[in-house]
Motif scaffolding. Structure first.
Motif, short mmCIF file in Angstrom:
data_model
loop_
_atom_site.label_atom_id
_atom_site.label_comp_id
_atom_site.label_asym_id
_atom_site.label_seq_id
_atom_site.Cartn_x
_atom_site.Cartn_y
_atom_site.Cartn_z
N ALA A 115 -18.15 41.29 14.91
CA ALA A 115 -18.07 41.95 13.38
C ALA A 115 -17.31 41.09 12.63
CB ALA A 115 -17.67 43.35 13.47
N TYR A 116 -17.77 40.67 11.40
CA TYR A 116 -17.37 39.71 10.61
C TYR A 116 -17.38 40.20 9.00
CZ TYR A 116 -22.14 38.39 9.80
OH TYR A 116 -23.38 38.15 9.45
N ARG A 117 -16.39 40.07 8.28
CA ARG A 117 -16.01 40.34 6.89
C ARG A 117 -15.47 39.31 6.19
NH1 ARG A 117 -14.98 45.50 3.79
NH2 ARG A 117 -13.70 44.70 1.81
N MET A 118 -16.46 38.76 4.96
CA MET A 118 -15.82 37.59 4.19
C MET A 118 -16.29 37.57 2.73
SD MET A 118 -18.77 35.21 6.02
CE MET A 118 -18.11 33.77 5.64
N GLU A 119 -15.67 36.76 2.05
CA GLU A 119 -15.78 36.64 0.59
C GLU A 119 -17.31 36.48 0.34
OE1 GLU A 119 -13.80 37.52 -1.62
OE2 GLU A 119 -11.72 37.34 -0.60
N LEU A 159 -20.56 31.10 7.21
CA LEU A 159 -19.81 31.57 8.43
C LEU A 159 -20.06 30.53 9.57
CD1 LEU A 159 -18.27 33.59 10.20
CD2 LEU A 159 -20.48 34.74 10.67
N THR A 160 -18.98 30.15 10.36
CA THR A 160 -19.38 29.32 11.67
C THR A 160 -18.76 30.08 12.73
OG1 THR A 160 -19.38 27.22 10.34
CG2 THR A 160 -18.78 27.17 12.70
N LYS A 218 -22.43 27.26 9.87
CA LYS A 218 -22.35 27.34 8.24
C LYS A 218 -23.60 28.28 7.68
CE LYS A 218 -20.17 22.82 7.67
NZ LYS A 218 -20.37 21.52 7.01
N MET A 219 -23.54 29.48 8.09
CA MET A 219 -24.31 30.41 7.75
C MET A 219 -24.06 31.30 6.78
SD MET A 219 -25.92 33.64 9.97
CE MET A 219 -24.38 34.51 9.96
N PRO A 220 -24.79 31.09 5.55
CA PRO A 220 -24.60 32.28 4.25
C PRO A 220 -24.28 33.72 4.81
CG PRO A 220 -26.31 30.76 3.56
CD PRO A 220 -26.06 30.67 5.12
N ALA A 221 -23.14 34.40 4.34
CA ALA A 221 -22.94 35.71 5.32
C ALA A 221 -22.06 36.41 4.28
CB ALA A 221 -22.29 35.44 6.53
N PRO A 250 -16.48 27.29 2.11
CA PRO A 250 -15.79 26.03 2.01
C PRO A 250 -14.06 26.53 2.01
CG PRO A 250 -16.57 26.52 0.13
CD PRO A 250 -17.04 27.59 0.73
N ARG A 251 -13.84 27.81 1.95
CA ARG A 251 -12.22 27.99 1.92
C ARG A 251 -11.35 27.35 3.17
NH1 ARG A 251 -10.94 32.22 -1.42
NH2 ARG A 251 -12.52 32.97 -2.68
N GLY A 252 -12.29 27.37 4.25
CA GLY A 252 -11.50 26.72 5.46
C GLY A 252 -10.72 27.68 6.47
#
Length: 875
Positions: A802-806, A811-812, A829-832, A862-864
């Motif tokens: 499970a992931y949560r992001m800005e 996402l990699t 590098k999937m838009p998520a 690209p936040r890294g």
């Protein structure tokens, strides 16, 4: 900047032939001027700072310099010669006499056209007011002398050849050119144009005391097309007050409105214009213009300085319905050619002032054929030009010769004039045969009389017709809508009374619902609405305790099929012939178009017991919002589309709603009606392309006729309500490639800013008709979790990641063994945004890993931002 001009010629006279030598130019006297006035340069109005642009023809580009050649001006140019001739171009120079500089010697002057320069080395004296023409070919075939002289081959042998013509180098371009006269001291006079006139039409300087800027030139208004050697046709005269334009407010008036007539005028002459009186008249019958002018009012224009404009206003009350010709006139000044202006205005009928009073819809064979009688029930004449007449299907125009119907007069429209007059021998009224007569159905029809602007003047529905050439007569001839109850079979022994008073009388106990009035007339959502219901006791005897009900018609495509009750009221008492009213309050009316229906609940006759009015409730905030859009589809993609969502908790009528971009909008199809709460609609450029690209789509899809293409370089999507208000609006800044849509982060009843949108992260690239794949409440700082952990290959378990992001991050997810070797790439590098994915212990090659511990590397780009988690794989 380009300006437009229209000039009107006042007159011209020829100069006498000079008595001196051929190199001396005879000046023109004041009485020999060919005068005209330009009616529409850029004018600054005194009243309210209004700017008016009035005329059309010449588009010019401004020039920074001023004409300062010691009074010698480039005064007129012919760049577009007659027909295909290319040798008759010329430029006129003028020694403007008002400078007081005296005579000018042309020696030492230079004339420049592009790369061509002509130097004048011979003395040539030009007196004040004198002209010189510089010609590409002064004499010979296809020359200046051949066109503007006597074609003798010699210039100066005819009285009209009274000014010098000199050879000069020029090759004037019609579309764009500049000519310049340079004095020995370096002063210049120029003329610049970017558009030419018609063949043989010159460009003239308007005011010699103004500079060389764009607004000081216009096309020649002389019938000959040019004025070489004469005062320009656009030269102003002294004391010339010009009427610029008339403006009517409101622009679409209806009967009963107070109309304002705005009169715009300008001193287009030289010097101050003396005080002047301006009268405004009404021509109630423009077809016979000027036959019966009635003065509306007058204003006085006090002394106006040169090139100054002013405005006057005249109020006009009780303008009768129909077409009017308005005439404004300046009593007198130095130039009568610009002292009159005409315009037309159509006053809409706001109630049936001209009504249908009798009709025959079922004549016998050999009878008078069909006919309808109308009557003007007001105390003023009404112009009937532009009125149309017909049945429920179509209407036809009244004859072009139709004019004014006087007060109390009856007119009869007939199918055929001959049979009518043969049947009614004693008829002596006004009879109009209508071309393309719309035959009335015997089983029921609607007679309609339509005003010049499309408004209904009067309308009559009938269900039955009477036999033996017996007409239907209107019972009450008051200027009001007449329901079916207002009609009776003619009681006259002849069977009809065309052109005469009707024979029928009111009936007993007939309460008629007359009309509805809504306040406010243009409500916004959330505003309480008051509906006033007017009724009349049209029968005999009093009516007591009459109950009224008010309904909202929910399905405008099938009127009356779905009525939702709004409220009710009671009329306590109405005496015979009297009128009364009752009010019903309506709170919470949804935005959109509503058909409000009122009914008399209890009455002896139900035929006139209902009435309806259409009401548009304006959106006051974005209740229907733009939730997703695709503005940059590929050539094989679904075409452009916009998704909208109803975020309110009630249904909203979307009839007459429009969708578009910054330059225009197109109305939704007429079959579009109510949008349910929480519903998604997709508005598309092409239904076929959309369904081909999204074959699993099952939602509401609306193809928009006249789709407004969205610009990839930036545009605005606008959703407009039925009253033209903005329901929702957004500016496009970022467009996504690969048929990936932009999704709204929060579905709320507010306007969304540029930061409230993100690229869709759905695997298909978009979510039309479904909840968005991005949601502000579900996104945030980068977090990754794994469950269950460990997993067992023997149980064929998978680890749920499970992931949560800005918003906007990619996402990699990669699996490594403890030696650092890549085992499996789950996402690259999937838009998520927020979601889950799975790993079942397999490698990139498809096999299973050995039991042990593995590293999950998760990166948000690209936040890294990175996270590492251990996933244990059991046997």
């Amino acid at each position: 900047m380009g300006y437009t001009h229209t000039c009107s010629l006042n007159g011209s006279t020829q100069n006498p032939r000079p008595t001196g030598g051929s190199l001396r130019v005879t000046p023109h006297g004041e009485n020999s001027r060919s005068v005209a006035v330009c009616h529409g340069r850029l004018l600054m109005m005194k009243t309210g700072g209004i700017v008016a642009f009035q005329c059309a023809v010449l588009m010019l580009v401004g020039l920074a310099g001023t004409a300062s050649g010691a009074g010698l001006l480039v005064n007129e140019t012919l760049a577009n010669e007659h027909g295909s001739v290319t040798t008759t171009e010329w430029v006129e120079l003028w020694n403007w006499p008002d400078t007081g500089g005296g005579s000018i010697d042309l020696k030492g002057y230079r004339f420049v056209d592009g790369r061509d320069t002509t130097r004048f080395d011979t003395n040539l004296t030009i007196p004040p007011g004198g002209f010189v023409v510089l010609a590409r070919k002064p004499t010979g075939a296809d020359s200046f002398e051949a066109y503007w002289g006597d074609s003798s081959g010699v210039w100066g042998d005819n009285p009209k050849e009274s000014f010098p013509v000199l050879l000069a180098k020029m090759s004037l371009r019609n579309s764009s050119d500049t000519v310049t006269l340079i004095s020995p001291d370096g002063d210049t006079s120029r003329m610049l144009w970017t558009h030419d006139g018609a063949d043989g039409v010159s460009i003239e300087r308007i005011r010699p005391n103004n500079d060389d800027s764009a607004g000081n030139f216009a096309y020649c208004a002389d019938p000959s097309g040019s004025t070489p050697g004469r005062i320009n046709s656009v030269f102003p005269v002294r004391g010339d007050l010009a009427l610029d334009s008339l403006r009517i407010t409101p622009a679409d008036p209806q009967w009963g409105d107070t109309i304002r007539v705005w009169v715009y005028m300008t001193n287009v002459g030289l010097g101050a214009a003396p005080p002047a009186d301006i009268q405004v008249y009404d021509d109630p019958d423009p077809l016979h213009s000027g036959d019966a002018l009635g003065e509306i009012g007058a204003i006085k224009a006090f002394a106006i300085e040169e090139e100054v404009s002013t405005t006057g206003i005249i109020l006009w009350d009780r303008a009768s319905p129909g077409l009017h010709g308005l005439v404004a006139r300046i009593a007198a000044d130095g130039n009568p050619m610009n002292n009159t202006l005409n315009t037309e205005i159509t006053v809409r009928f706001s109630q049936p002032l001209v009504i249908v009073t009798e009709f025959l819809a079922n004549p016998t064979v050999g009878g008078p054929d069909e006919w309808v009688e109308i009557s003007n029930r007001t105390d003023v004449p009404i112009n009937m030009q532009g009125v149309r007449f017909g049945d429920s299907v179509a209407t036809v125009p009244l004859p072009d010769s139709v004019g004014v119907i006087p007060p109390g007069t009856f007119w009869v429209f007939c199918e055929n004039r001959g049979p009518f007059l043969n049947y009614y021998h004693g008829f002596h009224g006004t009879l109009l045969e209508l071309s393309g007569w719309r035959e009335l159905n015997n089983t029921g029809d609607r007679i309609r009389m339509i005003g010049p602007t499309g408004e209904i003047i009067d309308s009559v529905s009938f269900r039955a017709v009477y036999p033996d050439n017996r007409s239907a007569e209107r019972v009450n001839l008051e200027p009001s809508p007449a329901s079916s109850k207002f009609w009776k079979e003619c009681m006259d022994p002849s069977g009809a009374t065309p052109g005469r008073a009707n024979s029928v009388h009111p009936i007993v106990n007939d309460l008629s619902l007359d009309s509805l009035r809504v306040d406010p007339a243009e409500p916004v959502w959330g505003e309480p609405i008051t509906v006033q219901i007017f009724v009349t006791n049209a029968g005999f005897g009093p009516a007591r305790g009459i109950a009224l009900s008010l309904y909202d018609d929910l399905d405008l495509s099938a009127p009356g099929a779905m009525l939702a009750k709004i409220g009710s009221a009671t009329v306590a008492s109405v005496d015979e012939g009297e009128r009364s009213d009752a009010t019903v309050e309506w709170s919470g009316a949804p935005p959109g178009i509503h058909r409000i229906v009122a009914k008399v609940d209890t009455d002896g006759d139900s035929l006139n017991n209902s009435g309806a009015v259409t009401l548009t409730v304006r959106h006051s905030q974005p209740l229907v919002i733009i939730s997703e859009y695709l503005a940059n589809p590929t050539s094989q993609g679904p075409g452009e589309w916009v998704e909208i969502t109803n975020v309110a908790d009630f249904a909203i009528n979307m009839r007459a709603t429009r969708i578009g971009d910054s330059s225009g909008a197109s109305v939704l199809p007429p079959d579009v009606s109510v949008m349910s709460p929480g519903a998604f609609w997709v508005l598309t450029e092409s239904e076929a392309a959309f369904r081909a690209f999204y074959p699993l789509f099952t939602g509401s899809l609306v193809q928009i006729p006249g789709w407004r293409d969205l610009n990839n370089s930036g545009d605005r999507i606008r959703l407009l309500g039925a009253a033209g208000e903005i329901i929702d609006s957004l500016s496009l800044r970022t467009l996504y490639d690969g048929n990936r849509s932009a999704e709204r982060l929060e579905l709320s009843a507010t306007f969304a800013g540029p930061d409230d949108w993100a690229r869709s992260v759905d695997p298909s690239g978009a979510t039309p008709g479904q909840p968005n794949s991005v949601n502000r409440d579900q996104t945030g700082s980068f977090e990754v979790s794994v469950s269950p952990n460990p997993i067992y290959l023997s149980a064929e378990q998978s680890a749920q990641i499970a992931y949560r992001m800005e918003i906007g991050e990619q996402l990699t997810l990669r699996i490594y063994d403890r030696a650092g070797h890549l085992v499996r790439t789950i996402a690259d590098k999937m838009p998520a945004a927020t979601g889950t994915t799975f790993w079942n212990g397999t490698t990139n090659a498809g096999g299973h890993v050995d039991p042990g511990a593995y590293i999950l590397l998760a990166r948000s780009e690209p936040r890294g931002t990175e996270q590492k988690l251990v996933i244990v794989v059991g046997p």
